[in-house]
Write a protein that holds these residues in place. Structure first.
Motif, PDB file in Angstrom:
ATOM      1  N   ASP A 303     -62.793 -38.731  31.890  1.00 28.59           N
ATOM      2  CA  ASP A 303     -62.222 -38.900  33.224  1.00 28.59           C
ATOM      3  C   ASP A 303     -60.905 -39.658  33.099  1.00 28.59           C
ATOM      4  O   ASP A 303     -60.786 -40.609  32.308  1.00 28.59           O
ATOM      5  CB  ASP A 303     -63.168 -39.697  34.126  1.00 28.59           C
ATOM      6  N   PHE A 304     -59.928 -39.257  33.898  1.00 30.29           N
ATOM      7  CA  PHE A 304     -58.648 -39.965  33.885  1.00 30.29           C
ATOM      8  C   PHE A 304     -57.976 -39.830  35.247  1.00 30.29           C
ATOM      9  O   PHE A 304     -58.298 -38.935  36.035  1.00 30.29           O
ATOM     10  CB  PHE A 304     -57.732 -39.446  32.769  1.00 30.29           C
ATOM     11  N   SER A 305     -57.045 -40.746  35.510  1.00 30.17           N
ATOM     12  CA  SER A 305     -56.288 -40.719  36.765  1.00 30.17           C
ATOM     13  C   SER A 305     -54.891 -40.175  36.512  1.00 30.17           C
ATOM     14  O   SER A 305     -54.416 -40.153  35.362  1.00 30.17           O
ATOM     15  CB  SER A 305     -56.192 -42.125  37.362  1.00 30.17           C
ATOM     16  N   LEU A 306     -54.235 -39.767  37.589  1.00 27.58           N
ATOM     17  CA  LEU A 306     -52.868 -39.286  37.470  1.00 27.58           C
ATOM     18  C   LEU A 306     -52.096 -39.700  38.717  1.00 27.58           C
ATOM     19  O   LEU A 306     -52.539 -39.467  39.841  1.00 27.58           O
ATOM     20  CB  LEU A 306     -52.832 -37.760  37.318  1.00 27.58           C
ATOM     21  N   ASP A 307     -50.931 -40.324  38.502  1.00 28.55           N
ATOM     22  CA  ASP A 307     -50.077 -40.805  39.594  1.00 28.55           C
ATOM     23  C   ASP A 307     -48.658 -40.325  39.303  1.00 28.55           C
ATOM     24  O   ASP A 307     -48.051 -40.739  38.313  1.00 28.55           O
ATOM     25  CB  ASP A 307     -50.151 -42.332  39.637  1.00 28.55           C
ATOM     26  N   VAL A 308     -48.135 -39.437  40.147  1.00 28.60           N
ATOM     27  CA  VAL A 308     -46.800 -38.862  39.961  1.00 28.60           C
ATOM     28  C   VAL A 308     -45.945 -39.235  41.169  1.00 28.60           C
ATOM     29  O   VAL A 308     -46.356 -39.012  42.311  1.00 28.60           O
ATOM     30  CB  VAL A 308     -46.874 -37.327  39.807  1.00 28.60           C
ATOM     31  N   ARG A 309     -44.740 -39.801  40.916  1.00 26.70           N
ATOM     32  CA  ARG A 309     -43.909 -40.313  42.006  1.00 26.70           C
ATOM     33  C   ARG A 309     -42.470 -39.835  41.871  1.00 26.70           C
ATOM     34  O   ARG A 309     -41.946 -39.715  40.764  1.00 26.70           O
ATOM     35  CB  ARG A 309     -43.922 -41.843  42.027  1.00 26.70           C
ATOM     36  N   SER A 310     -41.831 -39.599  43.000  1.00 30.11           N
ATOM     37  CA  SER A 310     -40.422 -39.224  43.027  1.00 30.11           C
ATOM     38  C   SER A 310     -39.871 -39.478  44.426  1.00 30.11           C
ATOM     39  O   SER A 310     -40.612 -39.473  45.409  1.00 30.11           O
ATOM     40  CB  SER A 310     -40.241 -37.747  42.665  1.00 30.11           C
ATOM     41  N   GLN A 311     -38.560 -39.674  44.513  1.00 24.58           N
ATOM     42  CA  GLN A 311     -37.900 -39.736  45.813  1.00 24.58           C
ATOM     43  C   GLN A 311     -37.559 -38.343  46.338  1.00 24.58           C
ATOM     44  O   GLN A 311     -37.081 -38.207  47.467  1.00 24.58           O
ATOM     45  CB  GLN A 311     -36.610 -40.567  45.709  1.00 24.58           C
ATOM     46  N   ASN A 312     -37.832 -37.318  45.529  1.00 24.00           N
ATOM     47  CA  ASN A 312     -37.484 -35.949  45.872  1.00 24.00           C
ATOM     48  C   ASN A 312     -38.761 -35.138  46.083  1.00 24.00           C
ATOM     49  O   ASN A 312     -39.538 -34.921  45.143  1.00 24.00           O
ATOM     50  CB  ASN A 312     -36.645 -35.342  44.740  1.00 24.00           C
ATOM     51  N   ALA A 313     -38.990 -34.665  47.313  1.00 24.63           N
ATOM     52  CA  ALA A 313     -40.207 -33.912  47.610  1.00 24.63           C
ATOM     53  C   ALA A 313     -40.269 -32.615  46.818  1.00 24.63           C
ATOM     54  O   ALA A 313     -41.359 -32.169  46.421  1.00 24.63           O
ATOM     55  CB  ALA A 313     -40.272 -33.612  49.109  1.00 24.63           C
ATOM     56  N   THR A 314     -39.128 -31.994  46.552  1.00 26.02           N
ATOM     57  CA  THR A 314     -39.106 -30.754  45.765  1.00 26.02           C
ATOM     58  C   THR A 314     -39.569 -31.005  44.336  1.00 26.02           C
ATOM     59  O   THR A 314     -40.291 -30.180  43.751  1.00 26.02           O
ATOM     60  CB  THR A 314     -37.687 -30.154  45.767  1.00 26.02           C
ATOM     61  N   VAL A 315     -39.184 -32.139  43.769  1.00 28.25           N
ATOM     62  CA  VAL A 315     -39.632 -32.495  42.418  1.00 28.25           C
ATOM     63  C   VAL A 315     -41.147 -32.688  42.398  1.00 28.25           C
ATOM     64  O   VAL A 315     -41.836 -32.223  41.485  1.00 28.25           O
ATOM     65  CB  VAL A 315     -38.911 -33.768  41.924  1.00 28.25           C
ATOM     66  N   LEU A 316     -41.676 -33.363  43.420  1.00 30.21           N
ATOM     67  CA  LEU A 316     -43.132 -33.558  43.481  1.00 30.21           C
ATOM     68  C   LEU A 316     -43.861 -32.222  43.565  1.00 30.21           C
ATOM     69  O   LEU A 316     -44.863 -32.004  42.872  1.00 30.21           O
ATOM     70  CB  LEU A 316     -43.492 -34.437  44.683  1.00 30.21           C
TER      71      LEU A 316
END
Length: 430
Positions: A303-316
């Motif tokens: 099991d693992f977590s994942l947190d992805v962040r950006s100021q650009n919604a298209t990148v997300l």
């Protein structure tokens, strides 16, 4: 624990306000100390005790104190208590487990310092001001972030209400109900406050990175806040086996499959950054089954977590598509299965340009060269901004990052950042 009362004549000095703020930080740190650092869990007795302590402080300095429908504390000058429209200065009082004392709390105390100063000096703000001390911003306890602000604005989802506390495994819904929140409107997505009454939302926060330390600046104005998508738990399922007896071609190793996925995502991250876009990616929790894992055993799941962040919604959106594509490829090549839990997400948020300009002017007014920077971490301000509330933020210099016991904000820097907000509240109309 001694409560400071400093509203008497003669007028308070800058040193008096700094001493007052330092005592507030010290007192709250003392009763929420953990074996390391500070722990004020969301919707816990310690969180409630912190609000009660701040309530006592506010009342002792002539402020009006009430609680909203989310059981968050609201402070104001008596003359502004019944205002139909107001500037809201806010942040949260909970922490991550064994974290620092300043993340969140600094924003609440900054607002209180502004109110106490106005009350002591017998002045009033350009527009009515209320200070909001919120519960439950940190995602560490349940998974969702910005719980209090989402509930206030009717944006807390059914999936988020079903998430479970990392300690007692009770749902977020149950924890909120246990402190006296009427959950019927929250479950229906009905706002607990009228967002149209909030003329602006202002939040002071410690910087959670090293930029202000490197630039030798005590404070900065924030331009925008990263959005994110996150999975509290992704499970990769394979097949158990003897570590020495199963050749590579016959293995269904979930740990190597997870490593393969994270490596591919890391390569995509590098590409995004090289192209000049904004992105960060973290897997902060990884575990095999403690009852079954062994040095000589191929695990059957991880099991693992994942947190992805950006100021650009298209990148997300693009990274989420890549995640799905990489998962399909790895499942086929390594003969494993990925199970994604609930996807939690927050949209990127831009600070209001007029407020950014007014805050920059306030920086000049207190003798600083204006400096504007983006926020890598997320904040309640993002929820208000994405609900259409004009939003602004001020960062305070802070060494050693945040979400750890080594947070090191100087109270003198905090007072400078608070002075920026005070100057804005006194004369800015942004």
């Amino acid at each position: 624990m001694t409560m400071v009362s400093m509203t008497q004549s003669p007028a308070l000095t800058a040193a008096d306000y700094e001493a007052m703020a330092a005592q507030l930080f010290d007192d709250i740190a003392a009763f929420s100390a953990d074996t390391q650092g500070i722990s004020r869990p969301a919707f816990s007795d310690l969180e409630t005790k912190t609000l009660a302590y701040l309530e006592q402080f506010g009342l002792s300095h002539g402020l009006t104190v009430t609680y909203d429908a989310g059981q968050n504390a609201l402070f104001s000058l008596p003359c502004d208590a019944e205002a139909d429209a107001f500037v809201l200065v806010g942040s949260h009082v909970d922490t991550v487990p064994q974290g620092g004392n300043f993340d969140g709390l600094a924003g609440v105390i900054a607002g209180l310092m502004c109110l106490v100063r106005a009350q002591s000096e017998g002045t009033s703000f350009a527009r009515p001001v209320k200070v909001l001390a919120m519960r439950a911003e940190e995602s560490a306890w349940f998974g969702p972030c910005y719980i209090a602000s989402k509930a206030l604005l009717g944006r807390l989802s059914e999936a988020e209400l079903r998430t479970r506390h990392k300690g007692d495994n009770q749902t977020l819904d149950a924890h909120m109900e246990s402190i006296g929140i009427d959950m019927a409107p929250v479950r229906d997505g009905t706002p607990l406050m009228d967002a149209s009454s909030v003329l602006a939302y202002i939040e002071l926060h410690i910087e959670q990175g090293p930029l202000l330390v490197q630039k030798d600046l005590p404070a900065a104005v924030v331009s925008g806040i990263r959005g994110n998508f996150r999975y509290k738990t992704i499970r990769c399922v394979g097949e158990a086996g003897h570590s020495g007896a199963v050749p590579r071609a016959f293995r269904r190793d979930p740990v190597l499959a997870m490593a393969d996925l994270l490596t591919r995502l890391d390569e995509s991250w590098l590409t995004v950054v090289q192209l000049g876009d904004d992105l960060v990616l973290t897997s902060g929790m990884i575990s095999t089954d403690v009852e079954r894992h062994a040095l000589s055993r191929i695990p059957d799941q991880v099991d693992f977590s994942l947190d992805v962040r950006s100021q650009n919604a298209t990148v997300l959106d693009g990274m989420h598509d890549l995640l799905a594509q990489d998962i399909r490829t790895i499942e086929r090549e390594r003969k494993v299965r990925f199970e994604l839990g609930e996807k939690l997400s927050t949209a990127p948020a831009l600070c209001d340009p007029a407020i950014v300009e007014a805050m920059s002017g306030a920086m000049q007014q207190v003798g600083l060269e204006p400096f504007i920077m983006p926020s890598g971490g997320g904040h309640d301000a993002a929820v208000f901004a994405n609900a259409g509330v004009p939003t602004g933020m001020v960062f305070v210099r802070n060494r050693n990052g945040s979400h750890n016991p080594a947070e090191a904000m100087d109270v003198s820097d905090f007072m400078i950042a608070s002075e920026i907000i005070y100057a804005y509240l006194m004369d800015a109309q942004g």
